[in-house]
Design a protein around this motif. Structure first.
Motif, PDB file in Angstrom:
ATOM      1  N   SER A   5       0.546  -7.455   6.211  1.00  0.00           N
ATOM      2  CA  SER A   5      -0.998  -6.677   5.489  1.00  0.00           C
ATOM      3  C   SER A   5       0.439  -5.907   4.783  1.00  0.00           C
ATOM      4  O   SER A   5       1.002  -5.091   5.121  1.00  0.00           O
ATOM      5  N   PRO A   6      -0.989  -5.818   3.284  1.00  0.00           N
ATOM      6  CA  PRO A   6      -0.186  -4.777   2.256  1.00  0.00           C
ATOM      7  C   PRO A   6       0.203  -3.467   3.228  1.00  0.00           C
ATOM      8  O   PRO A   6       0.937  -3.049   2.954  1.00  0.00           O
ATOM      9  N   LYS A   7      -0.753  -3.112   3.754  1.00  0.00           N
ATOM     10  CA  LYS A   7      -0.336  -1.521   4.756  1.00  0.00           C
ATOM     11  C   LYS A   7       0.432  -1.348   5.649  1.00  0.00           C
ATOM     12  O   LYS A   7       1.257  -0.287   5.539  1.00  0.00           O
ATOM     13  N   LYS A   8       0.766  -2.491   6.421  1.00  0.00           N
ATOM     14  CA  LYS A   8       1.959  -2.224   7.270  1.00  0.00           C
ATOM     15  C   LYS A   8       3.045  -2.799   6.347  1.00  0.00           C
ATOM     16  O   LYS A   8       4.695  -2.156   6.533  1.00  0.00           O
ATOM     17  N   LEU A   9       2.865  -3.318   5.475  1.00  0.00           N
ATOM     18  CA  LEU A   9       4.308  -3.437   4.588  1.00  0.00           C
ATOM     19  C   LEU A   9       4.749  -2.036   3.281  1.00  0.00           C
ATOM     20  O   LEU A   9       5.795  -2.176   3.189  1.00  0.00           O
ATOM     21  N   GLU A  10       4.047  -1.660   3.509  1.00  0.00           N
ATOM     22  CA  GLU A  10       3.826  -0.183   2.169  1.00  0.00           C
ATOM     23  C   GLU A  10       4.737   0.481   3.459  1.00  0.00           C
ATOM     24  O   GLU A  10       5.756   1.332   3.053  1.00  0.00           O
TER      25      GLU A  10
END
Length: 293
Positions: A5-10
């Motif tokens: 997910s974008p949030k976890k990747l960031e």
């Protein structure tokens, strides 16, 4: 281990002290269904030596490494290299090459080529990558023109690049990339990939393509360098009659009026370059090569 997910990747990139680098075309593919599609299309086996270009954090790598004899990864970002080393520390069949796949943006890195040449004897060699959009074309053309016995390439590229490669004459996308790919290989689009499958999301749709080298047309080309110059020179004036390109082509040998007449015995030179098939370009190049210099 591999955030989807974008949030976890960031959050993970922040932990690494990293961020998506625009200069390296880093758009992380997070939707695992497309990783599975790429792996399936590659038809991997224990008899394969595979090169993955630009592995990033290893989202695709995890679907490749367990199924092949040897996996080489080329990754330019040193922070991504460290992350890959940590994630795949126990993978004995994986080697990470911390290099740029291209040398001077137009030639393949000789170190990478040598490593491949030294390890593919008796094995099938395949190339798999989510390619940065700005270097897709030179990577594809350069690998096809090497002497490496490539059995298959599965690439994620910008939709426009894919459509240029598979284009037919008299269409918008038909051009030098089309011709210089199709003399070496058969190409098909397997699946389109929306921008939201990536982070950061690119501004374009992507496509998974399959390239199978065959070299069926190469033996019919008498002078490959002249052929390539002909294609490039004529498409520089793609909206003009091809006669204009033959007269003014900066990279072509000078063609006299008499020799131009000889070429016109075989072709209607009032046609535009985009109307000529791959086979017609080959025929024309061979005629020019045979003319009195």
């Amino acid at each position: 281990m591999f955030p989807t997910s974008p949030k976890k990747l960031e959050k993970y990139l922040t932990y690494l002290g990293a961020a998506p680098q625009k200069k390296w075309g880093q758009n992380f593919l997070l939707d695992t269904s497309y990783h599975v599609a790429i792996k399936s299309a590659a038809e991997l086996s224990e008899n394969d030596v595979v090169l993955e270009i630009g592995a990033g954090l290893g989202h695709l790598t995890q679907f490749l490494q367990p199924f092949v004899h040897k996996l080489y990864i080329v990754e330019i970002d040193p922070l991504m290299v460290k992350a890959l080393q940590s994630s795949f520390v126990a993978a004995e069949n994986l080697e990470i090459i911390s290099e740029d796949i291209l040398q001077k943006k137009r030639k393949l890195n000789p170190l990478v080529l040598q490593k491949i040449k030294d390890s593919i004897d008796g094995f099938d060699f395949k190339i798999i990558a989510n390619l940065p959009y700005n270097i897709s074309a030179p990577i594809i053309v350069n690998f096809l023109s090497t002497s490496l016995p490539i059995s298959k390439m599965i690439f994620m590229v910008q939709k426009e690049i894919a459509e240029r490669i598979i284009a037919e004459p008299k269409t918008e996308f038909y051009g030098p990339l089309t011709v210089q790919t199709q003399i070496y290989a058969s190409v098909k689009i397997l699946k389109y990939v929306p921008a939201e499958a990536f982070f950061p999301a690119p501004k374009v749709t992507s496509a998974i393509i399959e390239i199978v080298p065959h070299n069926k047309l190469l033996h019919t080309i008498n002078n490959i360098e002249l052929f390539k110059r002909l294609v490039q020179s004529t498409f520089c004036l793609r909206r003009k009659k091809i006669a204009n390109s033959l007269k003014k082509g900066a990279n072509l040998p000078e063609i006299s009026k008499d020799n131009l007449d000889k070429i016109e015995e075989h072709f209607d030179l009032s046609r535009r370059p985009e109307t000529f098939s791959v086979e017609e370009f080959i025929h024309m190049a061979n005629i020019i090569d045979s003319l009195d210099k």
